[in-house]
Scaffold this motif. Sequence first.
Motif, PDB file in Angstrom:
ATOM      1  N   GLN A  11      -4.398  -4.351  -4.674  1.00  0.00           N
ATOM      2  CA  GLN A  11      -4.525  -3.321  -3.651  1.00  0.00           C
ATOM      3  C   GLN A  11      -3.774  -3.704  -2.389  1.00  0.00           C
ATOM      4  OE1 GLN A  11      -8.768  -3.076  -2.981  1.00  0.00           O
ATOM      5  NE2 GLN A  11      -8.742  -4.724  -1.479  1.00  0.00           N
ATOM      6  N   ALA A  12      -3.662  -2.715  -1.494  1.00  0.00           N
ATOM      7  CA  ALA A  12      -3.027  -2.935  -0.194  1.00  0.00           C
ATOM      8  C   ALA A  12      -3.820  -2.198   0.866  1.00  0.00           C
ATOM      9  CB  ALA A  12      -1.580  -2.458  -0.212  1.00  0.00           C
ATOM     10  N   GLN A  13      -3.798  -2.721   2.078  1.00  0.00           N
ATOM     11  CA  GLN A  13      -4.398  -2.026   3.225  1.00  0.00           C
ATOM     12  C   GLN A  13      -3.281  -1.570   4.160  1.00  0.00           C
ATOM     13  OE1 GLN A  13      -5.996  -5.111   2.198  1.00  0.00           O
ATOM     14  NE2 GLN A  13      -7.337  -3.708   1.053  1.00  0.00           N
ATOM     15  N   ALA A  14      -3.494  -0.400   4.731  1.00  0.00           N
ATOM     16  CA  ALA A  14      -2.494   0.164   5.639  1.00  0.00           C
ATOM     17  C   ALA A  14      -3.195   0.850   6.796  1.00  0.00           C
ATOM     18  CB  ALA A  14      -1.589   1.139   4.902  1.00  0.00           C
ATOM     19  N   ILE A  15      -2.528   0.860   7.947  1.00  0.00           N
ATOM     20  CA  ILE A  15      -3.059   1.505   9.152  1.00  0.00           C
ATOM     21  C   ILE A  15      -2.409   2.869   9.308  1.00  0.00           C
ATOM     22  CG2 ILE A  15      -3.164   1.398  11.671  1.00  0.00           C
ATOM     23  CD1 ILE A  15      -3.371  -1.583  11.513  1.00  0.00           C
ATOM     24  N   MET A  16      -3.254   3.880   9.582  1.00  0.00           N
ATOM     25  CA  MET A  16      -2.782   5.249   9.835  1.00  0.00           C
ATOM     26  C   MET A  16      -2.600   5.453  11.344  1.00  0.00           C
ATOM     27  SD  MET A  16      -2.807   6.733   6.762  1.00  0.00           S
ATOM     28  CE  MET A  16      -2.997   8.492   7.023  1.00  0.00           C
ATOM     29  N   ALA A  17      -1.965   6.558  11.717  1.00  0.00           N
ATOM     30  CA  ALA A  17      -1.747   6.859  13.129  1.00  0.00           C
ATOM     31  C   ALA A  17      -3.057   7.056  13.882  1.00  0.00           C
ATOM     32  CB  ALA A  17      -0.869   8.105  13.260  1.00  0.00           C
ATOM     33  N   SER A  18      -4.113   7.449  13.167  1.00  0.00           N
ATOM     34  CA  SER A  18      -5.425   7.637  13.789  1.00  0.00           C
ATOM     35  C   SER A  18      -6.099   6.321  14.124  1.00  0.00           C
ATOM     36  CB  SER A  18      -6.333   8.430  12.843  1.00  0.00           C
ATOM     37  OG  SER A  18      -6.554   7.703  11.638  1.00  0.00           O
ATOM     38  N   GLY A  19      -5.547   5.219  13.610  1.00  0.00           N
ATOM     39  CA  GLY A  19      -6.155   3.920  13.790  1.00  0.00           C
ATOM     40  C   GLY A  19      -7.008   3.493  12.615  1.00  0.00           C
ATOM     41  N   ALA A  20      -7.261   4.408  11.686  1.00  0.00           N
ATOM     42  CA  ALA A  20      -8.068   4.094  10.512  1.00  0.00           C
ATOM     43  C   ALA A  20      -7.281   3.205   9.553  1.00  0.00           C
ATOM     44  CB  ALA A  20      -8.495   5.378   9.811  1.00  0.00           C
ATOM     45  N   THR A  21      -8.007   2.346   8.848  1.00  0.00           N
ATOM     46  CA  THR A  21      -7.411   1.487   7.824  1.00  0.00           C
ATOM     47  C   THR A  21      -7.762   2.059   6.459  1.00  0.00           C
ATOM     48  OG1 THR A  21      -7.563  -0.479   9.213  1.00  0.00           O
ATOM     49  CG2 THR A  21      -7.282  -0.834   6.854  1.00  0.00           C
ATOM     50  N   ILE A  22      -6.768   2.253   5.607  1.00  0.00           N
ATOM     51  CA  ILE A  22      -6.986   2.810   4.278  1.00  0.00           C
ATOM     52  C   ILE A  22      -6.637   1.763   3.225  1.00  0.00           C
ATOM     53  CG2 ILE A  22      -6.485   5.153   5.058  1.00  0.00           C
ATOM     54  CD1 ILE A  22      -3.735   4.844   3.655  1.00  0.00           C
ATOM     55  N   THR A  23      -7.162   1.991   2.020  1.00  0.00           N
ATOM     56  CA  THR A  23      -6.891   1.094   0.898  1.00  0.00           C
ATOM     57  C   THR A  23      -6.142   1.856  -0.187  1.00  0.00           C
ATOM     58  OG1 THR A  23      -8.858  -0.240   1.320  1.00  0.00           O
ATOM     59  CG2 THR A  23      -7.911  -0.361  -0.882  1.00  0.00           C
ATOM     60  N   ILE A  24      -5.086   1.254  -0.692  1.00  0.00           N
ATOM     61  CA  ILE A  24      -4.290   1.830  -1.774  1.00  0.00           C
ATOM     62  C   ILE A  24      -4.436   0.931  -2.993  1.00  0.00           C
ATOM     63  CG2 ILE A  24      -2.012   2.634  -2.497  1.00  0.00           C
ATOM     64  CD1 ILE A  24      -1.256   2.658   0.510  1.00  0.00           C
ATOM     65  N   SER A  25      -5.024   1.468  -4.064  1.00  0.00           N
ATOM     66  CA  SER A  25      -5.211   0.683  -5.284  1.00  0.00           C
ATOM     67  C   SER A  25      -3.978   0.801  -6.176  1.00  0.00           C
ATOM     68  CB  SER A  25      -6.445   1.183  -6.036  1.00  0.00           C
ATOM     69  OG  SER A  25      -6.223   2.494  -6.533  1.00  0.00           O
ATOM     70  N   PHE A  26      -4.023   0.085  -7.304  1.00  0.00           N
ATOM     71  CA  PHE A  26      -2.887   0.133  -8.228  1.00  0.00           C
ATOM     72  C   PHE A  26      -2.669   1.542  -8.767  1.00  0.00           C
ATOM     73  CE2 PHE A  26      -1.108  -0.267 -12.554  1.00  0.00           C
ATOM     74  CZ  PHE A  26       0.132  -0.793 -12.213  1.00  0.00           C
ATOM     75  N   ASP A  27      -3.757   2.304  -8.936  1.00  0.00           N
ATOM     76  CA  ASP A  27      -3.609   3.687  -9.413  1.00  0.00           C
ATOM     77  C   ASP A  27      -2.757   4.514  -8.456  1.00  0.00           C
ATOM     78  OD1 ASP A  27      -5.003   3.337 -11.727  1.00  0.00           O
ATOM     79  OD2 ASP A  27      -6.920   4.063 -10.924  1.00  0.00           O
ATOM     80  N   GLY A  28      -2.738   4.135  -7.188  1.00  0.00           N
ATOM     81  CA  GLY A  28      -1.966   4.873  -6.200  1.00  0.00           C
ATOM     82  C   GLY A  28      -0.492   4.540  -6.175  1.00  0.00           C
ATOM     83  N   VAL A  29      -0.082   3.496  -6.921  1.00  0.00           N
ATOM     84  CA  VAL A  29       1.336   3.107  -6.919  1.00  0.00           C
ATOM     85  C   VAL A  29       1.920   3.010  -8.326  1.00  0.00           C
ATOM     86  CG1 VAL A  29       1.025   1.790  -4.781  1.00  0.00           C
ATOM     87  CG2 VAL A  29       0.892   0.620  -6.974  1.00  0.00           C
ATOM     88  N   LYS A  30       1.104   3.238  -9.344  1.00  0.00           N
ATOM     89  CA  LYS A  30       1.558   2.982 -10.713  1.00  0.00           C
ATOM     90  C   LYS A  30       2.700   3.905 -11.148  1.00  0.00           C
ATOM     91  CE  LYS A  30      -2.069   5.845 -12.832  1.00  0.00           C
ATOM     92  NZ  LYS A  30      -3.241   5.846 -13.739  1.00  0.00           N
ATOM     93  N   TRP A  31       2.904   5.002 -10.418  1.00  0.00           N
ATOM     94  CA  TRP A  31       3.994   5.923 -10.735  1.00  0.00           C
ATOM     95  C   TRP A  31       5.347   5.406 -10.263  1.00  0.00           C
ATOM     96  CZ3 TRP A  31       7.150   7.622  -6.837  1.00  0.00           C
ATOM     97  CH2 TRP A  31       6.678   7.467  -5.534  1.00  0.00           C
ATOM     98  N   ALA A  32       5.341   4.431  -9.372  1.00  0.00           N
ATOM     99  CA  ALA A  32       6.520   4.108  -8.560  1.00  0.00           C
ATOM    100  C   ALA A  32       7.546   3.257  -9.300  1.00  0.00           C
ATOM    101  CB  ALA A  32       6.087   3.436  -7.261  1.00  0.00           C
TER     102      ALA A  32
END
Length: 876
Positions: A364-385
């Motif tokens: 997984q990966a963590q990323a910061i949005m413009a709102s300041g919130a931190t989101i998590t991206i799992s492998f399912d979110g990148v497996k298409w790439a």
Amino acid sequence: MKFFKFIKFLLKFVIGCVLSGMVIALVGYFYYSRDLPDVMQLKDIRLQTPMQVLSSDGELIATFGERRRIPLKYDDMPPVLLNAVIATEDSRFYDHYGVDPIGILRAVYIALKNHSFSQGGSTITQQVAKNFFLTPEKSLGRKIREMILAIRMEKELSKQEIIALYLNMINFGSRAYGVGSAAYTFFGKQADELTLSEAALLAGLPNAPSAYNPISHPERALIRRNWVLHRMLDQNFITQADYDSAIAEPLGVEYHVPKIAFAAPYVAEMARQFMYDKFGEKAYTDGYKVYTTITKADQVAATKAIENNVTNYDIRHGYRGPERTLWKADEAPWDKDKILSMLNNYMCYNGICPAVVINSDNNQAQAIMASGATITISFDGVKWARPYINDNQQGALPTSVAAVIKEGQQIWVKQRDETWQLTQIPSINASLVSINADNGEIKALIGGFNYNISKFNRATQAIRQIGSTIKPFIYTAALDKGLTMSTMLNDAPILRSNAGSDAWRPKNSPPVYQGPLRLRVGLSMSKNVMMVRALRAIGVEYAADYLERFGFPRENISRHESLALGSASFTPLQVTRAYATLVNGGYLITPYLIDRIEYSEGGVIYQHTPEIACKDCLTELSYDKKDDKKADLNNVENADLSSGSDEPEQSKLKAEDAMLLPSPNIPFDRLINPDGTVSNLVKENENVGPVYAPHVISSEIAFIMKDALKSTVWGDPNGLWTGTAWRVKALGRKDVGGKTGTTNASKDVWFAGFGANIVTTVWLGFDDHRRELGKARRDPLSDNSYIAAEGGAVTANPVWNEYMKVALNGVPEQQDIKPSSVISVLIDKKTGLLATSPDNNAIMEYFIEGTEPTKYATQEVGTKVMDEQGNTSELF
């Protein structure tokens, strides 16, 4: 004695002063009255109100104008608000005649006492006079003019009219002008829903809207509101209990903007341009309501269809990498404030938002949005790439999150089903146009993937090669020259060689050739070489001129044999209009977007009168149709059905130019004033009845071509061949048809078709027309999925299907009425001649009476043909 002399002198002095004052006042009155406006203008004053663009079902699409305003009538203003304003601004409003001497003296007294002017002494009437007629300069001359106008206003207008003008005109801050807009901006309410506390807050704002703004300065706003409540208590507008209750309430303020029901920015811009062309700058200030022809359901469906399929294309072709890299692995990470500052320079597009990766591992990966919130991206979110290599090649599926995205990268993400996924801004673009074929009203229009990324309207402005989508129109010209749907044309390779030029080898796509086929089959299977042969039979010039009947611009029509394969270039709207002609019986309607325009106070001032297809009219054709203008079929019949690939000599028959109607006139429009008179802003329509569109092809030919386009969906009844639009079967209707279109190297892909009387065209391609759409796995998540080239059938048709499923929902299936001069004849499938018996080799075909075959098909004895020398060869 001296005392009486003094009294006499004093009396004369006072009378002299009074008379002198009267003379001075009279002179001053005439001096300052010069060029003052007529206050009666206020009876018909038009407040600066933004333009509203709405759908045909009354949903708000967009507003244009700097000042937000919702004009209200006096009866719509709640008494609590009127009392609050009067208590605050002009407590003697109902007692004075425009100027309040007591108020002026009180202001002077307070100014002398406090050594500064804290109260202006102006009445509400004076403020109306100043804001409507005078400049804001502070001078004695302006003040005198203001008083004169106020006195005149009190003579001509009622107190109710004056305070209504004031409350509709005054600035409340945050771009809210007038109490109607202020009530919504700060409380999300209508004015008649305001509470005492809320009314008091609004009443205190006009004095200094920026200083007391409750959003930016809530503490000051609270103090000001409480002061207003105190004034209302002093003036006996409220009781002590009312005061105690209201003063204990919090402000309860939240910023509200006009609620846009759904996004249609390309439609809104077209409406804005239409209004500006007619009304100039007043379009943004006079409160017009512009009703378009689109509906919310159709436009939303079109938007989703474009977004979904453009995104699917982008996923198929792989991940192009991060937007940018902010820091590398061996560099110090950015702090959160710096990241947020950078992200605030970006915006979201269709739910695709920027984010910065702050941590990444295999899972997984963590990323910061413009709102300041931190989101998590799992492998399912990148497996298409899969890595993007080029438009025709993608890399292997990723095995971990870290292999795709890394710390320090700025990426794009989108939330789907409550999970965050990696995505990217699509590089491909698209458009969709849907119209009512009977009258031209535009039901939905998409000019691109996202208006904020590109304001270029591809539906109306992009002139792109049409590809095979042009074939129905050339075949229509062929029918008008004498060909029929049973005419046999050879589906065999073509070679044309000219001295000093490269050989031209038009090919089928896919490069499969089946020998002689009926014209209906060739259209349905989109056989390129058959189209070239049909063009040769009728002549290039004839076909090119014939295309103008469908509204295609002459300058965009190529005049060489490649016209058969769609080398001409048109806009999606032009293509949609042309297809509507085949659907509505041969009438060239004119698409339109603006249905009517209303004043904000009500009353229609503009009503569009569409040109309609008169399906029940017994009108003659509008062009010259002569019997001697027949296709030269000799070469086609005698030589072109051979199995060889050598071409017969080009026909020397020069087609006569078709005599076309002049370009259709701009549809008649009316501009109706509230009193019923017609303005000269647009032409008056003297014909109060319907306006009929020009009839440009015969109803018989239109009926047959429309039926042939259904064959591209349903193919052969016995399943012997399949049309290119077979995916449309998923709609489960028999009144649908259409045509795919793909240009060389798949640079432009199209699907144009109809269901009932709705005609829709979809286009996809890159804005850089040199770039091809390429090929990719149909299922990007499977290594076993086949790789296919993008094209009209696989790329554009799914967009069309997704939209039309919604557009046709609830629309009854339509049965076409066959013209009396069209007959059904049983023909032989393989030869196009009359069938000897109704077996599996026979099929019903439509003909214009007199064009049906007269010979019967002979019993098939083999597939060999013999030439003049006695040599035999296999036909297929």
